[in-house]
Motif scaffolding. Structure first.
Motif, PDB file in Angstrom:
ATOM      1  N   GLY A  57       0.833  -1.213   0.000  1.00 26.14           N
ATOM      2  CA  GLY A  57       0.000   0.000   0.000  1.00 26.14           C
ATOM      3  C   GLY A  57       0.861   1.253   0.000  1.00 26.14           C
ATOM      4  O   GLY A  57       0.611   2.198  -0.755  1.00 26.14           O
ATOM      5  N   ASN A  58       1.895   1.261   0.836  1.00 29.44           N
ATOM      6  CA  ASN A  58       2.788   2.428   0.902  1.00 29.44           C
ATOM      7  C   ASN A  58       3.458   2.689  -0.437  1.00 29.44           C
ATOM      8  O   ASN A  58       3.569   3.826  -0.885  1.00 29.44           O
ATOM      9  N   ILE A 100       0.986   4.202  -2.839  1.00 26.44           N
ATOM     10  CA  ILE A 100       0.742   5.613  -2.505  1.00 26.44           C
ATOM     11  C   ILE A 100       1.885   6.493  -3.017  1.00 26.44           C
ATOM     12  O   ILE A 100       1.670   7.511  -3.662  1.00 26.44           O
ATOM     13  N   THR A 123       1.363   9.173  -6.133  1.00 31.02           N
ATOM     14  CA  THR A 123       1.428  10.608  -5.814  1.00 31.02           C
ATOM     15  C   THR A 123       2.810  11.185  -6.091  1.00 31.02           C
ATOM     16  O   THR A 123       3.090  12.315  -5.711  1.00 31.02           O
ATOM     17  N   GLY A 161       2.599  11.932  -1.400  1.00 30.31           N
ATOM     18  CA  GLY A 161       1.648  11.360  -0.453  1.00 30.31           C
ATOM     19  C   GLY A 161       2.290  10.801   0.805  1.00 30.31           C
ATOM     20  O   GLY A 161       1.667  10.006   1.515  1.00 30.31           O
ATOM     21  N   PHE A 217       0.494  10.026   4.195  1.00 31.07           N
ATOM     22  CA  PHE A 217      -0.371   8.849   4.333  1.00 31.07           C
ATOM     23  C   PHE A 217       0.449   7.604   4.621  1.00 31.07           C
ATOM     24  O   PHE A 217      -0.002   6.688   5.297  1.00 31.07           O
ATOM     25  N   VAL A 218       1.667   7.583   4.108  1.00 32.09           N
ATOM     26  CA  VAL A 218       2.571   6.483   4.444  1.00 32.09           C
ATOM     27  C   VAL A 218       2.883   6.539   5.939  1.00 32.09           C
ATOM     28  O   VAL A 218       2.828   5.529   6.655  1.00 32.09           O
ATOM     29  N   ARG A 258      -0.123   5.329   7.901  1.00 28.63           N
ATOM     30  CA  ARG A 258      -0.276   3.880   7.875  1.00 28.63           C
ATOM     31  C   ARG A 258       0.762   3.198   8.766  1.00 28.63           C
ATOM     32  O   ARG A 258       0.471   2.207   9.436  1.00 28.63           O
TER      33      ARG A 258
END
Lengths: 366, 346
Positions: free
Chosen positions: A303-304, A307, A311, A315, A318-319, A322
């Motif tokens: 996911g990281n 992201i 981006t 981003g 958001f990392v 998480r």
């Protein structure tokens, strides 16, 4: 009392509490992003600081929240220093070309440039952690990271070289040595963290990882080769051109599948390593524990990656979000009552230079 | 005096104490802190802003901390100590506008200043250094150098005619490279190369003279070096502004580079016209070549590479046509044949 009911023989067991909300973070992120664009990027140091303040303040331990008290101006100043240091490095090969140095000299200078940038990235990683820790406060007590960033960078560089030379066997020892160094210099107030661990403990898991990869690649290659042989038999019966398609299929399968299998196996090993790392780390009477599952870690890291790629690195908050969510759920802290004995370090630990990290594009959170 | 409750940490040990807070005229009074009472003058206290949360107030006094979980505390504090009043939307807006104006000014000075700065830096570099750089660039371009003696002699004569009365910064060498590309280029240090494809596509020596004059004018104005300095400068600048900008950075760089190279091409066109007029050559074929290649490109397969690197706008063609000049042919029929056959091995 609720807190006391979870008491065990090892002292109070607690988790970090993390209560950031994705919506709040997104609004803050968009605000800082907009201001950064309007100011041709110069606001980003202040924006980064605001986001860190948000994230830090949403983590609580034993009922008290963490605090980030760095400033945008600090980041900006450190960044300018890094520019002064790195600009000559950036222009070195071109300058040599203009001075008419022979092609071999230029190639060597490019190699040295790459080497220097790699080394500075490792140094910058440590220096960046030092800065962030020195700006992290809990219950009025400041964190810190001693040791030498240059020494850390050299150790890591050497570890990578040794790992390559030993076909990867050295990797567990490298990880343990680096974390032992970092943990021994990691401080909360005047108390030091510590890490008890041995590379040997991880060797079996690591060798199993490598063996599984070899096995998996052999399986893939075998299956594709078998399929290809069946196919070419059939083609031979039909008197058609043979072998080439099967060979290409084999290569494509191995080239595409090997990195995927390798990625999965490395995440599996990393899950073991992170649990081992947490369980062996202590701070005075405070101990940590984690049991990290492969799939959970895979979800986090994949996911990281998505992201950051989608981006273009913008981003990163958001990392960070998480990561904090993950660790607050996975990490247990025992012996929290010992935290009250922590006292402020006098004089305060040095704070290091974060500029290098930023220019080298770490842009990350850890 | 209004009273509130909060938690206090003395900044020496990681312990918290419950305290009672009084808001005095000039200071906070903490009752129960360190077994007695403490006085925090307002002007020594910092408000620690937690992004996006107003219900909890955190104050710092050196390393000591005070946390008050009471939505009313913030307003009460601001009422007695004006320095803790929030800036409000008007203040925020004013700040954002000031920042934006400052950045716009900075951006504008970069946009207009960078080409001039690049020119200055390029002019400071010694010609010998530029020549060496050009040699390494040429070494990386594939394609055989065509060297039929008569063709080269014709080309040299045309070059000398165009350069008569000029003062080039370095010795200029024009050569032909084997290849079907309809293209010509100049590298740093006075080296100009024309692809054989362009010679074969040209209808007359005057068309070649136009293209050659264009490239020579790049050399005379040291465009390649200016372009290089500028590209490096922009790349460094974007690194500074965006850190690692990724896609954003590439888009920005490309936009700037495009606008800059258009400016350079226009300058080179002007220079080419001057060279052609000074040499007593026709300018019409130069424009004609543009037009012909473009219509062919539209009708046929793809746009020729010469047009992609030298975007020919209506405006440009009109501009060239407007400067009407005519004279004798650039090369005699024999010379023109020799030049066209420069790549045939004898």
């Amino acid at each position: 009392m609720a807190v006391l009911s979870s008491q065990s023989s090892g002292g109070q067991m607690q988790s970090l509490v993390y209560d950031a909300r994705l919506g709040e973070l997104a609004v803050l992120w968009l605000k800082t992003l907009l201001l950064s664009f309007l100011t041709l990027g110069f606001y980003r140091f202040w924006g980064r600081t605001r986001i860190r303040k948000y994230l830090w303040s949403r983590v609580a331990l034993d009922g008290d929240r963490f605090e980030y008290d760095g400033t945008g101006g600090e980041l900006f100043r450190r960044f300018l220093i890094a520019v002064v240091v790195l600009t000559p490095l950036f222009f070195l090969p071109l300058a040599l070309q203009l001075f008419g140095e022979p092609l071999t000299v230029i190639e060597v200078s490019k190699l040295l440039q790459g080497f220097a940038i790699t080394y500075l990235a490792l140094v910058g990683y440590y220096a960046g952690r030092r800065y962030r820790l020195s700006r992290t406060v809990w219950r009025g007590i400041r964190g810190g990271l001693g040791g030498g960033a240059a020494l850390y960078g050299a150790k890591k560089m050497l570890g990578i070289v040794l790992s390559v030379m030993t076909l990867g066997i050295y990797l567990p020892w490298m990880r343990v040595a680096l974390w032992r160094y970092e943990a021994a210099h990691l401080r909360a107030g005047d108390a030091s963290f510590g890490f008890e661990g041995r590379g040997r403990d991880l060797l079996r898991a690591w060798l199993a990882t490598v063996a599984l990869l070899v096995f998996a690649v052999a399986m893939i290659a075998g299956l594709v080769a078998a399929a290809g042989l069946v196919d070419s038999d059939r083609r031979a019966e039909l008197r058609e051109e043979t072998t080439t398609p099967a060979l290409i299929g084999l290569m494509v399968a191995v080239i595409v599948l090997t990195p995927i299998v390798w990625g999965l196996l490395v995440v599996r090993f990393n899950a073991k390593w992170l649990s081992y790392m947490a369980n062996g780390t202590r701070l005075e009477g405070v101990r940590f524990a984690a049991r990290i599952g492969t799939w959970r870690l895979l979800r986090l890291q994949f996911g990281n990656l998505v992201i950051l790629v989608v981006t273009a690195g913008l981003g990163w908050p958001f990392v960070g979000h998480r990561m904090l969510k993950f660790w607050s759920a996975q990490l247990t802290v025992s012996g929290v009552e010992h935290l009250g004995r922590l006292s402020q370090a006098i004089p305060p630990p040095k704070s290091g230079a974060e500029g290098l990290v930023q220019l080298l594009g770490e842009g990350g959170f850890a | 005096m209004q009273r509130f409750e909060g938690f206090f940490a003395d900044g020496r040990r990681a312990q918290r104490e419950r305290v009672e807070i009084g808001l005095g005229a000039a200071a906070l009074h903490l009752e129960g802190a360190e077994g007695g009472s403490l006085r925090w003058p307002y002007d020594r206290v910092t408000l620690l802003e937690d992004e996006g949360r107003r219900s909890v107030t955190r104050l710092a006094h050196g390393d000591a901390r005070l946390v008050v979980d009471d939505p009313g505390f913030r307003a009460a504090l601001a009422a007695v100590a004006p320095r803790f009043r929030p800036r409000g939307y008007a203040g925020n807006l004013a700040c954002a506008l000031a920042l934006t104006a400052l950045s716009a000014a900075l951006g504008a000075s970069l946009w207009y200043g960078a080409p001039r700065a690049a020119g200055l830096v390029a002019a400071m570099l010694p010609a010998a250094a530029e020549h060496r750089l050009g040699a390494t660039v040429l070494a990386e371009i594939p394609g055989r150098r065509c060297e039929a003696a008569e063709g080269q002699a014709a080309l040299d004569r045309l070059t000398a005619r165009l350069l008569a009365g000029q003062d080039p910064p370095f010795a200029i060498h024009v050569g032909v490279l084997e290849g079907v590309q309809v293209n010509a280029f100049a590298v740093p240090g006075g080296e100009v190369r024309i692809f054989d494809g362009l010679l074969q596509r040209a209808a007359s020596p005057d068309e070649v003279a136009g293209v050659l004059a264009h490239e020579l004018s790049h050399v005379l104005k040291r465009h390649t070096m200016r372009h290089l300095v500028r590209a490096l400068g922009t790349s460094l600048l974007f690194d500074l502004m965006l850190g690692s900008g990724g896609a954003v950075r590439q888009a920005g760089e490309a936009a700037l580079a495009l606008s800059y190279s258009r400016d350079l091409e226009r300058e080179a066109d002007d220079g080419a016209l001057e060279l052609l007029l000074a040499a007593g050559l026709a300018t019409e074929p130069f424009a004609g070549f543009f037009e012909r290649i473009r219509t062919e490109g539209r009708a046929g397969a793809g746009i020729p590479s010469w047009l992609r690197t030298h975007p020919a706008t209506e405006e440009r063609i009109e501009h060239i046509k407007a400067a009407a000049g005519n004279g004798g042919p650039a090369l005699s029929a024999d010379e023109w044949q020799a030049l066209k056959g420069i790549c045939t091995k004898s």
